[in-house]
Every structure is written in structure tokens, then in C-alpha cells.
Write a protein that holds these residues in place. Structure first.
Motif, mmCIF file in Angstrom:
data_model
loop_
_atom_site.group_PDB
_atom_site.id
_atom_site.type_symbol
_atom_site.label_atom_id
_atom_site.label_comp_id
_atom_site.label_asym_id
_atom_site.label_seq_id
_atom_site.Cartn_x
_atom_site.Cartn_y
_atom_site.Cartn_z
ATOM 1 N N SER A 1 35.821 55.041 32.785
ATOM 2 C CA SER A 1 35.240 55.624 33.999
ATOM 3 C C SER A 1 36.235 56.562 34.674
ATOM 4 N N PHE A 2 37.532 56.208 34.615
ATOM 5 C CA PHE A 2 38.515 57.094 35.219
ATOM 6 C C PHE A 2 38.615 58.407 34.449
ATOM 7 N N ALA A 3 38.527 58.350 33.135
ATOM 8 C CA ALA A 3 38.572 59.571 32.325
ATOM 9 C C ALA A 3 37.398 60.487 32.686
ATOM 10 N N GLU A 4 36.238 59.901 32.957
ATOM 11 C CA GLU A 4 35.083 60.703 33.374
ATOM 12 C C GLU A 4 35.331 61.346 34.737
ATOM 13 N N PHE A 5 35.911 60.574 35.650
ATOM 14 C CA PHE A 5 36.231 61.108 36.970
ATOM 15 C C PHE A 5 37.213 62.269 36.857
ATOM 16 N N TRP A 6 38.251 62.100 36.049
ATOM 17 C CA TRP A 6 39.258 63.155 35.905
ATOM 18 C C TRP A 6 38.654 64.411 35.273
ATOM 19 N N ASP B 1 47.732 61.164 37.483
ATOM 20 C CA ASP B 1 48.289 59.844 37.759
ATOM 21 C C ASP B 1 48.135 59.456 39.228
ATOM 22 N N TYR B 2 48.068 60.458 40.109
ATOM 23 C CA TYR B 2 47.903 60.196 41.541
ATOM 24 C C TYR B 2 46.584 59.456 41.789
ATOM 25 N N TYR B 3 45.498 59.988 41.241
ATOM 26 C CA TYR B 3 44.192 59.351 41.438
ATOM 27 C C TYR B 3 44.127 57.992 40.729
ATOM 28 N N ARG B 4 44.730 57.931 39.558
ATOM 29 C CA ARG B 4 44.704 56.673 38.822
ATOM 30 C C ARG B 4 45.429 55.580 39.594
ATOM 31 N N LYS B 5 46.581 55.914 40.145
ATOM 32 C CA LYS B 5 47.327 54.930 40.932
ATOM 33 C C LYS B 5 46.553 54.537 42.188
ATOM 34 N N MET B 6 45.851 55.502 42.810
ATOM 35 C CA MET B 6 45.074 55.191 44.000
ATOM 36 C C MET B 6 44.043 54.110 43.697
ATOM 37 N N LEU B 7 43.350 54.251 42.579
ATOM 38 C CA LEU B 7 42.337 53.266 42.211
ATOM 39 C C LEU B 7 42.962 51.934 41.825
ATOM 40 N N ARG B 8 44.096 51.968 41.139
ATOM 41 C CA ARG B 8 44.714 50.724 40.697
ATOM 42 C C ARG B 8 45.377 49.986 41.853
ATOM 43 N N VAL B 9 46.126 50.699 42.675
ATOM 44 C CA VAL B 9 46.875 50.047 43.759
ATOM 45 C C VAL B 9 45.951 49.630 44.903
ATOM 46 N N LEU B 10 44.942 50.450 45.184
ATOM 47 C CA LEU B 10 44.064 50.176 46.318
ATOM 48 C C LEU B 10 42.728 49.567 45.885
ATOM 49 N N GLY B 11 42.679 49.018 44.706
ATOM 50 C CA GLY B 11 41.404 48.524 44.197
ATOM 51 C C GLY B 11 41.142 47.054 44.423
ATOM 52 N N GLY B 12 42.108 46.330 44.992
ATOM 53 C CA GLY B 12 41.971 44.884 45.084
ATOM 54 C C GLY B 12 41.023 44.407 46.169
ATOM 55 N N ARG C 1 37.197 52.678 46.240
ATOM 56 C CA ARG C 1 36.124 52.445 45.271
ATOM 57 C C ARG C 1 35.715 53.768 44.636
ATOM 58 N N LEU C 2 35.425 53.689 43.353
ATOM 59 C CA LEU C 2 34.955 54.843 42.605
ATOM 60 C C LEU C 2 33.433 54.808 42.547
ATOM 61 N N TYR C 3 32.812 55.873 43.054
ATOM 62 C CA TYR C 3 31.347 56.013 43.010
ATOM 63 C C TYR C 3 30.994 57.091 41.993
ATOM 64 N N VAL C 4 29.997 56.793 41.160
ATOM 65 C CA VAL C 4 29.615 57.717 40.093
ATOM 66 C C VAL C 4 28.103 57.922 40.101
ATOM 67 N N ALA C 5 27.684 59.177 39.950
ATOM 68 C CA ALA C 5 26.271 59.516 39.750
ATOM 69 C C ALA C 5 26.090 59.866 38.281
ATOM 70 N N ARG C 6 25.106 59.241 37.650
ATOM 71 C CA ARG C 6 24.883 59.448 36.223
ATOM 72 C C ARG C 6 23.462 59.953 35.957
ATOM 73 N N TYR C 7 23.369 60.748 34.908
ATOM 74 C CA TYR C 7 22.074 61.212 34.422
ATOM 75 C C TYR C 7 22.037 60.949 32.918
ATOM 76 N N GLU C 8 21.102 60.096 32.523
ATOM 77 C CA GLU C 8 20.997 59.673 31.123
ATOM 78 C C GLU C 8 22.338 59.163 30.604
ATOM 79 N N GLY C 9 23.031 58.430 31.473
ATOM 80 C CA GLY C 9 24.299 57.803 31.111
ATOM 81 C C GLY C 9 25.524 58.666 31.297
#
Length: 340
Positions: free
Chosen positions: A185-190, A208-219, A227-235
Motif C-alpha cells: 500500500s505504501f508503494a502505491e501511495f508513493w 523515506d519521510y512518508y514511510r517513517k511517518m506511517l511507521r512511527v505515527l501508526g500505533g 492513517r493512510l486513506y486510499v481510493a480504489r477503482y477496480e482494485g
């Protein structure tokens, strides 16, 4: 009064002070400092105390070319709101003075701060040698939505085109939701961040900045959560945002969208999903984090129109201030910035 350095054992006290006196002060939260530390920056937390915290400042050290360093206090210092104005000013002055002395010993060029105060209150901070900074780090103007309203009231407060686009995205089969962190999911965000930066001419933070934000502030259970929010169309991920939750305050901090499927209006449904989730989580305020007023920044005109479509109230902050540690070298730095 005395100024003390605050360590891990006072984490809860620190966060409680921020939440009580500055609900929007997530950039001064203990967790934001931990995130900055994970990004390789030195962090210092100082508090002016007199039996309790009277004013606090979380300081992040940044580097400039040629080995120059400066300290930055994001959306701070924060002063206790329950004191008379004279006492608040005294506590702020005492803390800023102590910061200046520590900065001089540390050899930094200047201390930059953007306190969470209105433009009208800004003149009171032009003291202790503070001067208007040559640039702002955080958005000077933003848009905030009152989540105490019902969903029907929130929808009625939007522009008709925004409501239409939210419904259209749903009818076209777009699905939007918060997703747990994963490398996929992070690869899709990037990927979406890179697409957006190329399209809009925006320079993003590093991967790495965004990745660390999600990892450090994800607890779960932390005072500040990302939190990472994603909109998907047909997956396929076609829009994604990072939203921060701090007490009863939610902030839409970073966002990106695909060049494909622009006609599906996914960012509208994604934004509405975030607003609904924030409201359901007990948040009272949703901050869109940055707009341009009177077209002062033409590059932000499109995103401002998008955000204003959801309604809300415009909020303006005072500009950033600098405390020069070395007046001569600071003058050279300011002149260099003007030339650039």
C-alpha cells in the motif's frame, strides 16, 4: 520560573499540556518529535515551569548548506491558555530567552518559530529580538471544518458541485477507506506522490519521510496517529491521502492522485470518507491544512478551490519569526535568501 528539558518520562504530561492549550498543536506533540528523530534530526523539548508547565517548545534542528544549522519550533511555542495575558507574555518571554541562550551555546545561526497565534496577536511576539522570518514553513492560511455538525449539515454546507462529485465517484464504483500500513500500500501511495509532483510541479518529501511517518505515527493508542486513506477503482489505487489524528483534531496533511481516471472524482469521495471517519472518531475539527487567500499563491489556486468546496472557515496565522543568534551572520543569510 525555570526552564527544564523534558524527557520520555514526561511524555503524557507534555501531550496533555498541548491538547489542553492548543488542540491544533500536533506539530508540538511528543510523537511528532519522535518522528523527526527517526528522520535523523536532533530534537529538544523545553518547558518553562513553575510547579506546572507554563509554556513549552519542541525544537527540531535543521541543516543548511556549508554546515550551517538552525532550530525550528513548528507551530510553537505553546503557552498555557488559563493564565492572565501578562503572565502568558512573561512565560513566553522567559522560555524564548532560555532558548536563545541554549541556541548560542549550540552554535546554531538562528531559531525560527511560528506560534499558533492570529495575525492580530503577532505584534506581541516581536520581542526578545524576534523579527519577521524571510519565509514561512507551515501554511499561513488554512480551512477548518466544524465536525460538531451532522452529516446532513456538513453536506448542505458544501458547494453543489462538490456534493455531486462525491455521489458521482460512488456511482462510478470508486471505493475509499483507511488501510493498514503495508509495503504494497505504501508503494502505491508513493507512486501517486510521484505522479502528482510531476503533474503539479510540487517538490515532495523523500520516500523515506512518508514511510517513517506511517511507521512511527501508526500505533493505536498514541496521542498522534497517522492513517493512510486510499481510493480504489477496480482494485487500483487512484488517490491516497495521509491524515493525522491528535485528540479531537484531524488534519489532512498530504495527498496525491493518479493522472488516470480523473473523471471518476475519487479525491472528493476520499475526502468525504476522511471527514466522516474523523467525525465518527469523536473529532470536533477537520483541518484541510493550507489554502491560498486572494490568490496570493497561484500554484495553490486549484487545491484551494477543491478544499473550499467542502465548506469550512478560513483561519489565518501570524507569520513565522526568527531569533537571530549571530546578527552579522544572520544578515548575510537573509541577504543570500533574497538573492536566490
Amino acid at each position: 520560573m525555570e526552564v527544564n528539558e523534558i524527557k520520555e518520562d514526561k511524555k503524557n504530561d507534555w501531550n496533555s499540556f498541548i491538547l489542553r492549550n492548543c488542540p491544533e498543536g500536533f506539530l508540538q506533540s511528543f510523537e511528532w518529535g519522535e518522528f523527526q528523530s527517526s528522520a535523523g534530526r536532533k530534537v529538544l523539548r523545553l518547558a518553562c515551569c513553575e510547579k506546572r508547565f507554563l509554556a513549552v517548545a519542541m525544537i527540531v534542528e535543521h541543516r543548511l548548506p556549508f554546515g550551517v544549522r538552525y532550530w525550528y519550533i513548528p507551530r510553537g511555542p505553546i503557552v498555557a491558555a488559563d493564565m492572565p495575558e501578562a503572565d502568558r507574555s512573561s512565560a513566553a518571554d522567559y522560555l524564548i530567552s532560555a532558548i536563545g541562550k541554549k541556541a548560542e551555546k549550540s552554535g546554531v545561526l538562528f531559531v525560527r518559530m511560528d506560534p499558533p497565534i492570529s495575525e492580530e496577536e503577532g505584534s506581541a511576539w516581536e520581542r526578545q529580538g524576534l523579527r519577521s522570518a524571510p519565509g514561512s514553513v507551515q501554511p499561513s492560511d488554512t480551512l477548518v471544518l466544524d465536525l460538531a455538525k451532522s452529516e446532513e449539515e456538513l453536506l448542505s454546507g458544501m458547494k453543489p458541485k462538490t456534493r455531486y462529485n462525491i455521489r458521482l465517484a460512488g456511482k462510478k464504483g470508486v471505493a475509499a477507506a483507511a488501510e493498514n500500513f503495508s509495503e504494497e500500500s505504501f508503494a502505491e501511495f508513493w507512486r501517486l506522490i510521484e505522479e502528482t509532483s510531476r503533474r503539479d510541479g510540487i517538490v515532495p518529501h523523500g520516500r523515506d519521510y512518508y514511510r517513517k511517518m506511517l511507521r512511527v505515527l501508526g500505533g493505536e493508542g498514541a496521542a498522534l496517529r497517522c492513517r493512510l486513506y486510499v481510493a480504489r477503482y477496480e482494485g487500483e489505487a487512484i488517490a491516497a491521502n495521509l491524515v493525522l489524528f491528535f485528540g479531537d483534531y484531524a488534519v489532512y496533511l498530504h495527498g496525491a492522485s493518479s493522472n488516470s481516471f480523473r473523471n471518476l472524482m475519487a479525491p472528493y469521495l476520499l475526502q468525504w470518507t476522511q471527514i466522516r471517519d474523523a467525525r465518527a472518531a469523536g473529532c470536533r475539527t477537520y483541518d484541510f491544512w493550507g489554502i491560498t487567500i486572494d490568490n496570493e499563491n497561484p500554484r495553490w489556486a486549484g487545491i484551494t478551490r477543491f478544499k473550499k468546496g467542502f465548506g469550512g472557515k478560513e483561519v489565518s496565522y501570524a507569520p513565522a519569526y526568527d531569533l537571530a543568534v549571530n546578527d552579522f551572520l544572520y544578515a548575510l543569510y537573509a541577504r543570500f535568501r533574497k538573492i536566490r
